[in-house]
Design a protein around this motif. Structure first.
Motif, PDB file in Angstrom:
ATOM      1  N   ILE A   1       0.730  -1.274   0.059  1.00  0.00           N
ATOM      2  CA  ILE A   1      -0.099  -0.052  -0.050  1.00  0.00           C
ATOM      3  C   ILE A   1       0.987   1.287  -0.051  1.00  0.00           C
ATOM      4  O   ILE A   1       1.888   1.336   0.850  1.00  0.00           O
ATOM      5  CB  ILE A   1      -1.045   0.020   1.159  1.00  0.00           C
ATOM      6  CG1 ILE A   1      -1.844  -1.109   1.245  1.00  0.00           C
ATOM      7  CG2 ILE A   1      -1.597   1.512   1.350  1.00  0.00           C
ATOM      8  CD1 ILE A   1      -2.702  -1.490   2.419  1.00  0.00           C
ATOM      9  N   GLU A   2       0.711   2.152  -0.739  1.00  0.00           N
ATOM     10  CA  GLU A   2       1.262   3.468  -1.190  1.00  0.00           C
ATOM     11  C   GLU A   2       0.308   4.430  -1.579  1.00  0.00           C
ATOM     12  O   GLU A   2      -0.189   4.337  -2.319  1.00  0.00           O
ATOM     13  CB  GLU A   2       2.515   3.328  -1.938  1.00  0.00           C
ATOM     14  CG  GLU A   2       3.428   4.505  -1.902  1.00  0.00           C
ATOM     15  CD  GLU A   2       4.681   4.275  -2.874  1.00  0.00           C
ATOM     16  OE1 GLU A   2       5.644   5.014  -2.771  1.00  0.00           O
ATOM     17  OE2 GLU A   2       4.658   3.208  -3.543  1.00  0.00           O
ATOM     18  N   ASP A   3       0.434   5.789  -0.683  1.00  0.00           N
ATOM     19  CA  ASP A   3      -0.364   6.804  -1.091  1.00  0.00           C
ATOM     20  C   ASP A   3      -1.824   6.672  -1.191  1.00  0.00           C
ATOM     21  O   ASP A   3      -2.475   7.009  -2.101  1.00  0.00           O
ATOM     22  CB  ASP A   3       0.382   7.292  -2.436  1.00  0.00           C
ATOM     23  CG  ASP A   3       1.590   7.985  -2.469  1.00  0.00           C
ATOM     24  OD1 ASP A   3       2.187   8.438  -1.274  1.00  0.00           O
ATOM     25  OD2 ASP A   3       2.221   7.925  -3.573  1.00  0.00           O
ATOM     26  N   GLY A   4      -2.255   5.580  -0.466  1.00  0.00           N
ATOM     27  CA  GLY A   4      -3.599   5.282  -0.176  1.00  0.00           C
ATOM     28  C   GLY A   4      -4.058   4.544  -1.221  1.00  0.00           C
ATOM     29  O   GLY A   4      -5.543   4.031  -1.189  1.00  0.00           O
ATOM     30  N   LYS A   5      -3.267   3.783  -2.150  1.00  0.00           N
ATOM     31  CA  LYS A   5      -3.741   2.824  -3.010  1.00  0.00           C
ATOM     32  C   LYS A   5      -3.056   1.748  -3.034  1.00  0.00           C
ATOM     33  O   LYS A   5      -1.898   1.486  -2.506  1.00  0.00           O
ATOM     34  CB  LYS A   5      -3.560   3.590  -4.688  1.00  0.00           C
ATOM     35  CG  LYS A   5      -4.546   4.622  -4.865  1.00  0.00           C
ATOM     36  CD  LYS A   5      -4.378   5.263  -6.229  1.00  0.00           C
ATOM     37  CE  LYS A   5      -5.110   6.328  -6.467  1.00  0.00           C
ATOM     38  NZ  LYS A   5      -6.362   5.961  -6.294  1.00  0.00           N
ATOM     39  N   ILE A   6      -3.691   0.634  -3.440  1.00  0.00           N
ATOM     40  CA  ILE A   6      -2.840  -0.690  -3.565  1.00  0.00           C
ATOM     41  C   ILE A   6      -1.665  -0.652  -4.765  1.00  0.00           C
ATOM     42  O   ILE A   6      -1.940  -0.603  -6.042  1.00  0.00           O
ATOM     43  CB  ILE A   6      -3.892  -1.981  -4.145  1.00  0.00           C
ATOM     44  CG1 ILE A   6      -4.708  -2.004  -3.055  1.00  0.00           C
ATOM     45  CG2 ILE A   6      -3.047  -3.307  -4.108  1.00  0.00           C
ATOM     46  CD1 ILE A   6      -5.855  -3.054  -2.995  1.00  0.00           C
ATOM     47  N   ALA A   7      -0.380  -0.477  -4.458  1.00  0.00           N
ATOM     48  CA  ALA A   7       0.646  -0.527  -5.150  1.00  0.00           C
ATOM     49  C   ALA A   7       0.997  -1.738  -5.900  1.00  0.00           C
ATOM     50  O   ALA A   7       1.713  -1.765  -6.928  1.00  0.00           O
ATOM     51  CB  ALA A   7       1.775   0.189  -4.439  1.00  0.00           C
ATOM     52  N   GLY A   8       0.790  -2.794  -5.014  1.00  0.00           N
ATOM     53  CA  GLY A   8       1.246  -3.972  -5.684  1.00  0.00           C
ATOM     54  C   GLY A   8       0.777  -5.234  -4.919  1.00  0.00           C
ATOM     55  O   GLY A   8       0.419  -5.045  -3.809  1.00  0.00           O
ATOM     56  N   ILE A   9       0.370  -6.141  -5.775  1.00  0.00           N
ATOM     57  CA  ILE A   9      -0.032  -7.695  -5.217  1.00  0.00           C
ATOM     58  C   ILE A   9       0.788  -8.721  -5.588  1.00  0.00           C
ATOM     59  O   ILE A   9       1.025  -8.798  -6.759  1.00  0.00           O
ATOM     60  CB  ILE A   9      -1.696  -7.904  -5.654  1.00  0.00           C
ATOM     61  CG1 ILE A   9      -2.464  -6.751  -5.360  1.00  0.00           C
ATOM     62  CG2 ILE A   9      -2.163  -9.247  -4.796  1.00  0.00           C
ATOM     63  CD1 ILE A   9      -3.805  -6.891  -5.601  1.00  0.00           C
TER      64      ILE A   9
ATOM     65  N   ASN B   1      13.243  -2.154   5.650  1.00  0.00           N
ATOM     66  CA  ASN B   1      13.138  -0.923   6.298  1.00  0.00           C
ATOM     67  C   ASN B   1      12.359   0.117   5.669  1.00  0.00           C
ATOM     68  O   ASN B   1      12.144   1.221   6.244  1.00  0.00           O
ATOM     69  CB  ASN B   1      14.460  -0.482   7.073  1.00  0.00           C
ATOM     70  CG  ASN B   1      15.136  -1.460   7.844  1.00  0.00           C
ATOM     71  OD1 ASN B   1      14.400  -2.160   8.789  1.00  0.00           O
ATOM     72  ND2 ASN B   1      16.446  -1.746   7.933  1.00  0.00           N
ATOM     73  N   ASP B   2      12.054  -0.046   4.297  1.00  0.00           N
ATOM     74  CA  ASP B   2      11.424   1.039   3.457  1.00  0.00           C
ATOM     75  C   ASP B   2      10.054   1.172   3.965  1.00  0.00           C
ATOM     76  O   ASP B   2       9.365   2.093   3.664  1.00  0.00           O
ATOM     77  CB  ASP B   2      11.375   0.470   1.988  1.00  0.00           C
ATOM     78  CG  ASP B   2      12.876   0.441   1.514  1.00  0.00           C
ATOM     79  OD1 ASP B   2      13.773   1.338   2.097  1.00  0.00           O
ATOM     80  OD2 ASP B   2      13.037  -0.167   0.560  1.00  0.00           O
ATOM     81  N   TYR B   3       9.410   0.060   4.660  1.00  0.00           N
ATOM     82  CA  TYR B   3       7.947   0.226   4.927  1.00  0.00           C
ATOM     83  C   TYR B   3       7.851   0.985   6.500  1.00  0.00           C
ATOM     84  O   TYR B   3       8.381   0.742   7.375  1.00  0.00           O
ATOM     85  CB  TYR B   3       7.419  -1.256   5.031  1.00  0.00           C
ATOM     86  CG  TYR B   3       7.687  -1.947   3.668  1.00  0.00           C
ATOM     87  CD1 TYR B   3       6.886  -1.486   2.481  1.00  0.00           C
ATOM     88  CD2 TYR B   3       8.338  -2.812   3.698  1.00  0.00           C
ATOM     89  CE1 TYR B   3       7.228  -2.040   1.346  1.00  0.00           C
ATOM     90  CE2 TYR B   3       8.468  -3.759   2.494  1.00  0.00           C
ATOM     91  CZ  TYR B   3       8.072  -3.266   1.424  1.00  0.00           C
ATOM     92  OH  TYR B   3       8.109  -3.954   0.167  1.00  0.00           O
ATOM     93  N   GLU B   4       6.875   1.957   6.331  1.00  0.00           N
ATOM     94  CA  GLU B   4       6.312   2.372   7.737  1.00  0.00           C
ATOM     95  C   GLU B   4       5.677   1.308   8.490  1.00  0.00           C
ATOM     96  O   GLU B   4       6.061   1.438   9.885  1.00  0.00           O
ATOM     97  CB  GLU B   4       5.197   3.430   7.658  1.00  0.00           C
ATOM     98  CG  GLU B   4       5.759   4.600   6.551  1.00  0.00           C
ATOM     99  CD  GLU B   4       4.408   5.339   6.311  1.00  0.00           C
ATOM    100  OE1 GLU B   4       3.672   5.644   6.673  1.00  0.00           O
ATOM    101  OE2 GLU B   4       4.561   5.581   4.885  1.00  0.00           O
ATOM    102  N   ARG B   5       5.330   0.270   8.224  1.00  0.00           N
ATOM    103  CA  ARG B   5       4.379  -0.842   8.784  1.00  0.00           C
ATOM    104  C   ARG B   5       4.549  -2.227   7.998  1.00  0.00           C
ATOM    105  O   ARG B   5       4.348  -2.111   6.959  1.00  0.00           O
ATOM    106  CB  ARG B   5       3.004  -0.329   9.205  1.00  0.00           C
ATOM    107  CG  ARG B   5       2.417  -1.295   9.926  1.00  0.00           C
ATOM    108  CD  ARG B   5       2.658  -0.919  11.407  1.00  0.00           C
ATOM    109  NE  ARG B   5       2.068  -1.879  12.390  1.00  0.00           N
ATOM    110  CZ  ARG B   5       0.891  -1.687  13.098  1.00  0.00           C
ATOM    111  NH1 ARG B   5       0.305  -0.410  12.819  1.00  0.00           N
ATOM    112  NH2 ARG B   5       0.213  -2.387  13.656  1.00  0.00           N
ATOM    113  N   VAL B   6       4.682  -3.232   8.566  1.00  0.00           N
ATOM    114  CA  VAL B   6       4.783  -4.474   8.249  1.00  0.00           C
ATOM    115  C   VAL B   6       3.576  -5.113   8.937  1.00  0.00           C
ATOM    116  O   VAL B   6       3.683  -5.437  10.263  1.00  0.00           O
ATOM    117  CB  VAL B   6       5.934  -5.366   8.089  1.00  0.00           C
ATOM    118  CG1 VAL B   6       5.731  -6.925   7.616  1.00  0.00           C
ATOM    119  CG2 VAL B   6       6.893  -4.431   7.185  1.00  0.00           C
TER     120      VAL B   6
END
Length: 423
Positions: free
Chosen positions: A24-32, A39-44
């Protein structure tokens, strides 16, 4: 960015049912697909052993705002919805004043924009919900009403109903209908039968619903308008709807968790907490509703979330208002009473709470796809929990004290975590 890792992704639109990751990025589903932790993710979010599904959509809620906010308001209703896994709700128009004009509609929608989830609204079919004169459908559509309903009050005038359906068809709006002919309702909220006799009240005949369902299915067939029969309670009503659909009518139907989970017998124990319009009916009716859900006659599960204060529900049964809250127990009741019993598959059940409700009102939501809004619910279908407390202002639920399966762990709306189970 948020990474949802190793969840069982079920998407009713595409038929996906697979262990996958969602980015999830910028409110949208960026990838499935499959993504490495970093460490790039704010939350896993570790979703192993849990289901990741589209955010639930409820096309039938009463948030009592404006005018009756001691029962519920848009903020508290939205919090209850998020706790139940819902990311979109559709409010009914029977507020005070009713949503029969652009100004009141604008109040609801603007206040809804401040909530954590998407709050949409229908507008009233008739002015003041009096059943005498139609509202300005075109004006209300322009003001962003997504449909029309006088829910809570049946439209008795057949000619007016016919004109309403013709006009709704012209505007491309669905009409959702509360079907209870008051001529066959001596006391609302309790089914007419041995239980109403035991409680010493007249009750409401199933005939009150069946007559109006038959009429409006016929009018839908004639006008080709989209009609949704709300909170179906009678097996015979299901048969009428099934026939209308077979004949080609654009008739939809919704069932509530209370009507597929309880019967009139529960009113003997739960009393006012089991008082609802239309009433809980017989076991034969309950089974008929489940059959309608199984074969697709009933396409939607909706809560009819109807909050009332503790004082109101503590009155004697003839004076207490009808209705019960339902947003925080709906998913679990469906898993417990439909999925675990083998009546519906998980995918079929979720379709009736996500993609189908979106289709009724033409919403581009209720499914999971790259590039689309990140509205998701993550839940544990096997976790057992006891119904005890609510985010709603009200607690008028007949399910208090019951143990149910299916616990919401996270609700994500527009890419933000709006509910997290921290127990």
């Amino acid at each position: 960015m948020i990474l949802i890792k190793n969840g069982r992704v079920i998407d009713p639109k595409s038929g996906t049912d697979e262990i996958l990751d969602i980015l999830i990025e910028d409110g949208k589903i960026a990838g499935i697909g499959k993504y490495k932790r970093s460490n790039d993710y704010e939350r896993v979010i570790e979703a192993e052993g849990k289901i990741v599904a589209p955010g639930l959509i409820d096309v039938h809620v009463h948030f009592r705002d404006p005018g009756l906010t001691y029962k519920e308001d848009i903020e508290s209703g939205a919090k209850a919805a998020a706790a139940g896994g819902f990311t979109t709700v559709v409010c009914m128009a029977n507020t005070k004043p009713p949503v029969d004009n652009p100004e009141t509609l604008s109040y609801v929608l603007e206040k809804g924009k401040q909530a954590d989830i998407r709050v949409l609204s229908v507008a009233a079919v008739t002015k003041g919900m009096q059943g005498k004169e139609l509202t300005d459908f075109a004006e209300l559509k322009a003001a962003k009403a997504i449909g029309l309903s006088d829910d809570g009050i049946p439209i008795q005038d057949s000619r007016l109903m016919y004109e309403a359906l013709k006009r709704a068809k012209e505007e491309g709006l669905a009409i959702s209908l509360h079907e209870e002919d008051p001529d066959f309702v001596q006391q609302a909220g309790i089914n007419r039968g041995h239980v109403s006799k035991a409680l010493g009240i007249g009750g409401a005949m199933a005939l009150s619903e069946q007559l109006m369902v038959a009429r409006d299915c016929t009018l839908a067939l004639e006008t080709k308008a989209r009609v949704s029969i709300q909170h179906v309670s009678s097996r015979v009503s299901v048969e009428y709807i099934r026939l209308a659909q077979k004949l080609g009518a654009d008739v939809w139907a919704e069932a509530t968790p209370q009507h597929f989970s309880l019967t009139e017998e529960d009113a003997l124990v739960k009393k006012n907490f089991a008082k609802v319009n239309p009433p809980l009916r017989t076991e034969d009716d309950r089974r008929g509703i489940i059959e309608g859900l199984k074969d697709g006659t009933i396409q939607i599960i909706a809560t009819d979330h109807a909050p009332h204060s503790a004082e109101e529900k503590s009155r004697e049964i003839t004076k207490a208002p009808s209705g019960m809250i339902g947003l925080e127990t709906a998913l679990a009741l469906g898993i417990t009473n439909l999925v675990r019993t083998g009546s519906l598959t998980m995918e079929c059940f979720l379709k009736k709470m996500t993609f189908n409700p979106a289709r009724l009102y033409g919403l581009d939501s209720g499914y999971i796809a790259e590039g689309k809004q990140a509205d998701l619910v993550i839940f544990d279908e096997f976790e057992k929990w006891k119904v005890e407390k609510f985010y709603s202002k009200s607690s008028n639920s007949p399910f208090i004290g019951e143990e149910l399966y299916g616990k919401v762990k996270y609700t994500i709306c527009n890419g933000r975590i709006v509910y997290e189970d921290k127990e």
